[in-house]
Design an enzyme around this catalytic site. Structure first.
Site, mmCIF file in Angstrom:
data_model
loop_
_atom_site.group_PDB
_atom_site.id
_atom_site.type_symbol
_atom_site.label_atom_id
_atom_site.label_comp_id
_atom_site.label_asym_id
_atom_site.label_seq_id
_atom_site.Cartn_x
_atom_site.Cartn_y
_atom_site.Cartn_z
ATOM 1 N N ASP A 18 -5.605 39.459 -24.905
ATOM 2 C CA ASP A 18 -5.692 40.848 -24.445
ATOM 3 C C ASP A 18 -6.582 41.670 -25.378
ATOM 4 O OD1 ASP A 18 -5.243 42.899 -22.689
ATOM 5 O OD2 ASP A 18 -3.257 43.416 -23.450
ATOM 6 N N LYS A 63 7.093 49.677 -33.774
ATOM 7 C CA LYS A 63 7.009 49.510 -32.326
ATOM 8 C C LYS A 63 8.400 49.192 -31.816
ATOM 9 C CE LYS A 63 3.611 47.074 -29.831
ATOM 10 N NZ LYS A 63 3.000 45.770 -29.564
#
Ligand code: NAG
Ligand code: NAG
Ligand code: NAG
Ligand code: NAG
Ligand code: NAG
Ligand code: NAG
Ligand code: NAG
Length: 804
Positions: free
Chosen positions: A626, A530
């Site tokens: 989340d 990432k």
């Protein structure tokens, strides 16, 4: 979103404030690292090492009300304080203002209590009067020197539970004994000598971790052998640290130092009996666990104390045997189980006792073998001797135990049967079947909340009882349960990752944060990288992921392999997940991607286990903030992994309600986010419930209808099943064509409804959810959440949900 932005600004300024205060704090005290002859430290006075890394002063661990003199890292806030040395570990002080640490003119450093009585001292004397000084060094060593700079005493020679970089752990060849020894704290709030210790066992540098100074449960080979490295499994961090073993005519010792001076690192013997190594990259402000041994909690000798049962990956890890109760419940609350359990009813002996069969256990230590043939005779041999507390008839013959039982572990398979002696009354009560009385729904709405709370109380009680029964008389299910992964964080170089990802070409996905790339390491491990973009946002996410995910290891959490932080580049390296994210399966129009019911159920259970671990099992409580299908990744076997910790928040152990800033994704956000009430782990529970509806139905919860009205699937589902008495199958994803285990479906539906209750107290904990989904805990029909009731539109709008 505007509110989102302004909220994150508040968050930014809070961060800045924190940064500021910690900086200014450092500056104001950094001036003095010395206590001179005749001077003393008292109250909240401290001295700080010149580089600002270490501080010496009085502290109180956790919620304890006692005071200790010690050295800690300045990096973390007071509640996350990493204490590395304690002077008066067995002799706490009750009163702060009048206690002091004083360097007497004769060179003796003494800790005086409020009555000015010495309670700890270095016992040192200097030949030169009034010339000695105590200096807190940049390495965290408190060194007492006399005028001619001869070392009179130093804290590195008297470590508590921590070995700092540059300190020795060694063997005194002349005295023929260990020169230093690390001894664990008793629990997180009590630095007194605990039951575990580690020291060098001989001049060749082999180390053993022992229980109560005797049973060794982990050891290294001698330093000179190659296997030393493999036993401590340090190979993968050897690049970052310089380990040395020094041997001369007087002594031999182990020491280490980080190669990169901006990295702080230490090894400590934790109160749970594991040897752990943490490191901190200064800018990140949080500690990362990089290594620990033994890797399994139940390998720690005597961890659950007498008559306790250890069960790997369960919550809590220790339980009392059936018929036994916790000896010191307060210690158990602090995760210190070493006090073990005691009988609830004493034995009567003389043939009045019963034997309870415990299935599939690792047998306790210290058995006696007797030469009897059959199992019946083995039982007789035990029941005829009042001191016999258990027996087992194994392939090795008849074994009996006398006195306390230590080191029993509940296994999932390949264990033995142990017969435990209990008073007759205890056997019948723990063998009783447990069931839940159904509570009718549709009570006056005001009563619902009350009923719910009491049901939840019943839940947790039953949970405990049922677990007991499980370890005793019922057949264990063989679910493997979450396994601890065991990894190190690697600091990758930019060019390594560039090569691994073929110059960042193979893109897997992306978002506001940057992009995710596929790569392969030289040893052909597939990875996902990432790459974070946007300086401040990226930096924040980077820190958040490294500091949360770096701390945790669980089969249902995505595994962070390492990171890269070079110049402006911030990258995170994970295991590659070949089946992508959950949403790509749930909402796909592609029939080949549809997940069958049992896979969905396993995914739901797996996610719950991962979250339960985050909330309840790791050192600090972590709220993910989340949870949604996009953030659940699936590996080759469809094992779910919770991912994306960019918004996650670590709370202290006390589960304090500190989160008030806005995070998360609309549609999964618990109502308390918008009402301004502080956030707890129950916010994740809410999001999990929302996601569970999507797993069941295979459709998005929220959908804008042609006429602009928002439709909300959970409302429709709850209304349909709960108040209209429809079958639960009618809410199942129609792609599954009604093929599902109805019992599982009912459980999943109930859990989902309980999770999205408006009042967080009504929502179950993640740990309870795991138990419900595993069928260990029974659950009643939930009420329709009131705010959903209000949302209920007329039936037509809702039905149009199904007419795509
Ligand atoms: C700092 O140390 C010096 C001597 O090393 C001493 O004279 C002075 O009093 C100390 N200051 C404080 C605030 O303790
Ligand atoms: C130290 O204690 C004194 C008196 O109790 C107090 O006035 C002062 O603010 C405290 N200093 C710090 C840094 O906490
Ligand atoms: C100092 O001496 C006392 C009494 O002999 C002893 O109990 C204590 O452990 C000694 N302190 C240190 C730091 O060695
Ligand atoms: C530890 O060992 C000591 C003797 O060395 C013994 O008295 C004590 O009971 C032991 N503790 C436990 C918990 O067994
Ligand atoms: C590693 O440590 C040893 C002993 O402290 C020292 O002699 C050596 O120079 C160190 N090596 C590096 C690369 O720091
Ligand atoms: C070993 O101890 C003796 C006596 O204290 C000392 O003279 C000698 O220098 C020491 N050797 C080393 C290598 O430190
Ligand atoms: C019971 O067993 C213990 C331990 O083996 C033994 O010392 C004792 O003599 C036995 N008692 C009787 C009555 O057999």
């Amino acid at each position: 979103m505007d509110s989102n932005n302004s909220m994150s600004c508040i968050f930014c300024s809070a961060l800045l404030m924190f940064f500021f205060t910690s900086k200014t704090l450092l500056c104001s005290v950094v001036a003095n690292n010395t206590i001179s002859s005749g001077q003393s430290l008292s109250g909240n006075q401290t001295i700080v090492s010149q580089n600002g890394n270490f501080e010496l002063g009085f502290f109180t661990p956790g919620k304890s009300l006692k005071y200790y003199m010690g050295i800690w890292y300045t990096e973390a806030s007071a509640e996350n304080r990493m204490v590395v040395w304690v002077a008066n570990r067995d002799h706490p002080l009750n009163d702060l203002p009048s206690s002091e640490l004083k360097l007497f003119d004769n060179g003796n450093l003494v800790l005086l209590n409020d009555l000015k009585m010495p309670i700890w001292s270095t016992n040192s004397t200097s030949k030169a009067f009034k010339s000695s000084t105590a200096v807190l060094g940049d390495d965290g060593n408190l060194v007492l020197r006399d005028g001619s700079s001869i070392i009179l005493w130093q804290s590195f020679d008297h470590p508590t539970n921590t070995l700092l970089a540059g300190a020795k752990l060694g063997y005194d060849k002349r005295a023929k004994m260990a020169a230093q020894k690390l001894t664990s704290w008793r629990n997180s709030e009590d630095p007194a000598h605990g039951i575990y210790s580690v020291q060098s066992e001989g001049p060749d540098g082999n180390f053993e971790v022992r229980w109560n100074g005797s049973a060794a449960y982990w050891s290294t080979d001698a330093w000179s052998t190659d296997s030393f490295y493999s036993t401590i499994k340090l190979r993968s961090i050897l690049n970052s640290f310089n380990f040395s073993f020094i041997s001369n005519e007087n002594e031999s010792y182990f020491t280490f130092s980080p190669k990169d001076k901006s990295v702080l690192d230490f090894v400590m013997l934790d109160f749970n009996g594991q040897l752990k190594s943490y490191f901190l990259v200064k800018e990140m402000q949080s500690w990362n666990l990089i290594w620990y041994q033994p890797t399994l909690q139940c390998q720690v000798y005597g961890f659950c104390g007498d008559f306790g049962v250890c069960r790997e990956n369960s919550l809590p890890v220790c339980q009392c045997l059936p018929g036994f109760k916790q000896y010191h419940p307060k210690d158990w609350d602090l995760l210190d189980y070493s006090g073990g359990c005691v009988r609830e009813t004493s034995l009567q002996c003389g043939g009045k006792d019963w034997f309870l069969k415990l299935h599939n256990v690792r047998l306790p230590v210290n058995s006696k073998a007797s030469r009897v043939e059959k199992a019946d005779n083995c039982k007789l041999a035990c029941s005829n001797n009042c001191s016999c507390s258990a027996y087992a008839y194994t392939s090795a013959g008849c074994l009996t135990w006398h006195g306390n039982l230590l080191n029993i572990q509940q296994l999932d398979s390949d264990g033995d049967d142990l017969y435990l002696r209990l008073a007759a009354s205890d056997v019948s009560s723990s063998g009783r079947k447990v069931s839940v009385l159904p509570i009718a729904i549709g009570v006056v709405s005001g009563m619902i909340a009350l009923a719910v709370i009491s049901v939840l109380v019943v839940f947790s009680r039953l949970g405990r009882m049922k677990r007991k029964v499980n370890t005793s008389v019922t057949e264990e299910d063989n679910s493997p349960g979450p396994m601890h992964h065991y990894t190190f964080l690697t600091a990758f170089e930019y060019k390594q990752l560039k090569v691994a990802t073929k110059n960042f070409s193979d893109k897997l996905g992306g978002g506001g944060f940057g992009s995710v790339l596929k790569g392969v390491l030289p040893d052909s491990t597939p990875i996902a990288v990432k790459k974070l973009e946007g300086i401040s946002q990226g930096e924040k996410q980077f820190r958040s992921e490294v500091s949360t995910l770096g701390l945790v290891q669980h089969v249902n959490l995505v595994r962070l392999l390492g990171f890269c932080s070079e110049g402006n580049n911030r990258m995170l390296v994970y295991d590659f997940m070949s089946n992508g994210s959950l949403d790509s399966h749930l909402f796909s129009k592609d029939d080949s991607k549809v997940l069958n019911w049992s896979t969905r159920y396993q995914i739901a259970v797996g996610i719950a286990r991962g979250l339960a671990y985050l909330h309840e099992q790791c050192r600090d409580c972590i709220i993910h903030c989340d949870i949604k299908p996009e953030n659940i990744l699936l590996d080759a076997d469809f094992t779910p992994k919770v991912a994306d910790f960019g918004l996650a928040k670590i709370l202290g152990h006390e589960f304090s309600r500190v989160l008030t800033t806005f995070r998360g994704t609309v549609g999964y956000l618990a109502p308390e986010w918008t009402t301004g009430v502080a956030i707890t782990t129950k916010a994740d529970v809410y999001s999990y419930g929302m996601m569970l509806f999507e797993i069941i139905s295979g459709r998005r919860n929220m959908k804008q209808h042609v006429n602009g009205k928002m439709c909300f699937f959970p409302t429709w589902a709850a209304n349909k099943v709960l108040s209209k008495g429809h079958q639960v199958l009618c809410i199942l994803d129609e792609k599954l064509e009604c093929i599902a285990d109805v019992e599982e479906l009912t459980r999943a539906f109930s859990v989902a409804c309980w999770c999205i209750q408006e009042e967080e107290i009504q929502r179950p904990s993640m740990g309870q959810i795991v138990q419900i989904l595993e069928g260990l805990l029974e659950v009643n029909s939930p009420p329709i959440p009131k705010y959903l009731e209000a949302l209920l539109e007329n039936e037509e709008t809702i039905i149009s949900f199904f007419s795509e």
